[in-house]
Motif scaffolding. Structure first.
Motif, PDB file in Angstrom:
ATOM      1  N   PRO A   1      13.497 -44.831 -19.251  1.00 30.71           N
ATOM      2  CA  PRO A   1      12.903 -44.404 -17.864  1.00 30.71           C
ATOM      3  C   PRO A   1      11.775 -43.365 -17.825  1.00 30.71           C
ATOM      4  CG  PRO A   1      15.063 -43.294 -18.131  1.00 30.71           C
ATOM      5  CD  PRO A   1      14.755 -44.267 -19.258  1.00 30.71           C
ATOM      6  N   ASP A   2      11.835 -42.361 -18.863  1.00 28.87           N
ATOM      7  CA  ASP A   2      10.822 -41.288 -18.891  1.00 28.87           C
ATOM      8  C   ASP A   2       9.722 -41.512 -20.195  1.00 28.87           C
ATOM      9  OD1 ASP A   2      12.478 -41.233 -20.849  1.00 28.87           O
ATOM     10  OD2 ASP A   2      12.976 -39.040 -20.754  1.00 28.87           O
ATOM     11  N   ALA A   3       9.470 -42.804 -20.352  1.00 28.27           N
ATOM     12  CA  ALA A   3       8.703 -43.104 -21.428  1.00 28.27           C
ATOM     13  C   ALA A   3       7.210 -42.586 -21.474  1.00 28.27           C
ATOM     14  CB  ALA A   3       8.285 -44.607 -21.468  1.00 28.27           C
ATOM     15  N   GLU A   4       6.781 -42.028 -20.033  1.00 27.38           N
ATOM     16  CA  GLU A   4       5.437 -41.409 -20.186  1.00 27.38           C
ATOM     17  C   GLU A   4       5.628 -40.179 -20.624  1.00 27.38           C
ATOM     18  OE1 GLU A   4       7.802 -40.408 -16.472  1.00 27.38           O
ATOM     19  OE2 GLU A   4       7.329 -42.275 -17.712  1.00 27.38           O
ATOM     20  N   GLU A   5       6.710 -39.371 -20.878  1.00 30.47           N
ATOM     21  CA  GLU A   5       6.835 -38.070 -21.400  1.00 30.47           C
ATOM     22  C   GLU A   5       6.921 -38.221 -22.982  1.00 30.47           C
ATOM     23  OE1 GLU A   5      10.001 -36.326 -19.702  1.00 30.47           O
ATOM     24  OE2 GLU A   5       9.405 -36.193 -17.867  1.00 30.47           O
ATOM     25  N   ALA A   6       6.862 -39.526 -23.484  1.00 27.10           N
ATOM     26  CA  ALA A   6       7.236 -39.363 -24.946  1.00 27.10           C
ATOM     27  C   ALA A   6       5.819 -39.261 -25.814  1.00 27.10           C
ATOM     28  CB  ALA A   6       7.298 -40.960 -25.164  1.00 27.10           C
ATOM     29  N   ARG A   7       6.179 -38.440 -27.114  1.00 24.81           N
ATOM     30  CA  ARG A   7       5.140 -38.275 -27.930  1.00 24.81           C
ATOM     31  C   ARG A   7       5.440 -39.009 -29.334  1.00 24.81           C
ATOM     32  NH1 ARG A   7       1.797 -33.802 -27.445  1.00 24.81           N
ATOM     33  NH2 ARG A   7       2.014 -32.428 -25.440  1.00 24.81           N
ATOM     34  N   PRO A   8       4.425 -38.918 -30.197  1.00 20.16           N
ATOM     35  CA  PRO A   8       4.620 -39.664 -31.416  1.00 20.16           C
ATOM     36  C   PRO A   8       5.547 -38.661 -32.165  1.00 20.16           C
ATOM     37  CG  PRO A   8       2.150 -39.395 -30.895  1.00 20.16           C
ATOM     38  CD  PRO A   8       2.866 -38.670 -29.850  1.00 20.16           C
ATOM     39  N   VAL A   9       6.545 -39.318 -32.890  1.00 20.86           N
ATOM     40  CA  VAL A   9       7.852 -38.422 -33.587  1.00 20.86           C
ATOM     41  C   VAL A   9       7.647 -38.978 -35.027  1.00 20.86           C
ATOM     42  CG1 VAL A   9      10.116 -38.099 -33.783  1.00 20.86           C
ATOM     43  CG2 VAL A   9       9.010 -38.027 -31.766  1.00 20.86           C
TER      44      VAL A   9
ATOM     45  N   GLY B   1       6.607 -26.356 -26.437  1.00 21.64           N
ATOM     46  CA  GLY B   1       7.533 -26.021 -25.284  1.00 21.64           C
ATOM     47  C   GLY B   1       8.934 -26.199 -25.742  1.00 21.64           C
ATOM     48  N   ALA B   2       9.733 -25.462 -24.872  1.00 24.11           N
ATOM     49  CA  ALA B   2      11.127 -25.065 -25.246  1.00 24.11           C
ATOM     50  C   ALA B   2      11.822 -26.323 -25.456  1.00 24.11           C
ATOM     51  CB  ALA B   2      11.939 -24.346 -24.331  1.00 24.11           C
ATOM     52  N   GLU B   3      11.638 -27.376 -24.580  1.00 22.39           N
ATOM     53  CA  GLU B   3      12.357 -28.964 -24.618  1.00 22.39           C
ATOM     54  C   GLU B   3      11.827 -29.641 -25.838  1.00 22.39           C
ATOM     55  OE1 GLU B   3       8.131 -29.595 -22.699  1.00 22.39           O
ATOM     56  OE2 GLU B   3       9.759 -28.098 -22.823  1.00 22.39           O
ATOM     57  N   TRP B   4      10.632 -29.653 -26.291  1.00 27.89           N
ATOM     58  CA  TRP B   4      10.466 -30.170 -27.836  1.00 27.89           C
ATOM     59  C   TRP B   4      11.129 -29.373 -29.236  1.00 27.89           C
ATOM     60  CZ3 TRP B   4       9.211 -34.869 -28.638  1.00 27.89           C
ATOM     61  CH2 TRP B   4       8.696 -35.608 -27.524  1.00 27.89           C
ATOM     62  N   ARG B   5      11.087 -27.855 -28.866  1.00 23.56           N
ATOM     63  CA  ARG B   5      11.537 -27.140 -29.970  1.00 23.56           C
ATOM     64  C   ARG B   5      13.307 -27.406 -30.082  1.00 23.56           C
ATOM     65  NH1 ARG B   5       8.943 -22.971 -27.693  1.00 23.56           N
ATOM     66  NH2 ARG B   5      11.004 -21.738 -26.719  1.00 23.56           N
TER      67      ARG B   5
END
Length: 209
Positions: free
Chosen positions: A186-194, A140-144
């Motif tokens: 606060p938005d930890a549920e949106e986190a992905r491995p990086v 998605g654009a936010e990750w790009r």
């Protein structure tokens, strides 16, 4: 040279950081094999798995993978996940540790140069493959927008300055890792491995080649 810490349910140290393991000649020989390094990387990134599961993902025979798993266990890189699986199907996980390799430790040891060369080349190929996989995937654009492939070529540093630069960059990564592990965002549920890949090294100038 530092590898990323290897997550598993082992109890953390008081600081939250994984214990550090300095690679010696024996451990380097034990790990310096293309398939063993790929196995360890999968267990590190994706958690515990069996020889069957790893063989399927790697396109390798289960018996071959089992042999390499035992080899990794003998050298302390992985451990069996007790209480899971059966006598025929064992689950393995990466030992939670941050590996550090100093090539100066092996400069005067011709017997280890082959293993060191394999380890370094496989590490570079692993990082390259991870980058190209990321570029080929749809995000998605936010990750790009959040990801980056950066290069700065206009620095002139002394060895001490280069070492200081690397130390400061590592401190930044560690700080963000500890904050994420603490669940402060606060938005930890949106986190992905990086994955964070840092490559910094001197280059010879044209008249030195």
């Amino acid at each position: 040279m530092t590898d990323a810490p290897e997550p598993n349910p082992s109890p953390p140290t008081p600081s939250g950081a994984p214990p550090v393991r300095r690679m010696d000649a024996r451990s380097l020989r034990g790990l310096a094999h293309p398939l063993r390094m790929r196995i360890l990387d999968l267990l590190t990134l994706d958690g515990a798995d069996t020889a069957t599961g790893l063989g399927r993902r790697l396109g390798e025979n289960t018996g071959t993978v089992s042999w390499h798993l035992r080899h990794l266990a003998d050298h302390g890189f992985i451990e069996e996940e007790t209480g899971r699986g059966t006598r025929r199907e064992r689950w393995w996980r990466a030992v939670r540790v941050s590996r550090r390799l100093d090539t100066n430790d092996f400069r005067d040891d011709p017997d280890i140069r082959g293993a060191l060369s394999v380890y370094l080349h496989e590490t570079v190929h692993r990082d390259f493959d991870q980058v190209t996989t990321y570029l080929a995937e749809e995000w998605g654009a936010e990750w790009r927008d959040a990801g980056t492939l950066s290069r700065w070529q206009d620095l002139r540093l002394t060895p001490d300055q280069l070492a200081a630069l690397n130390a400061e960059l590592e401190e930044v990564v560690v700080r963000h890792r500890e904050a994420a592990q603490g669940g402060a965002a606060p938005d930890a549920e949106e986190a992905r491995p990086v994955l964070v890949q840092l490559q910094s090294f001197p280059r010879r100038e044209r008249d030195e080649r």
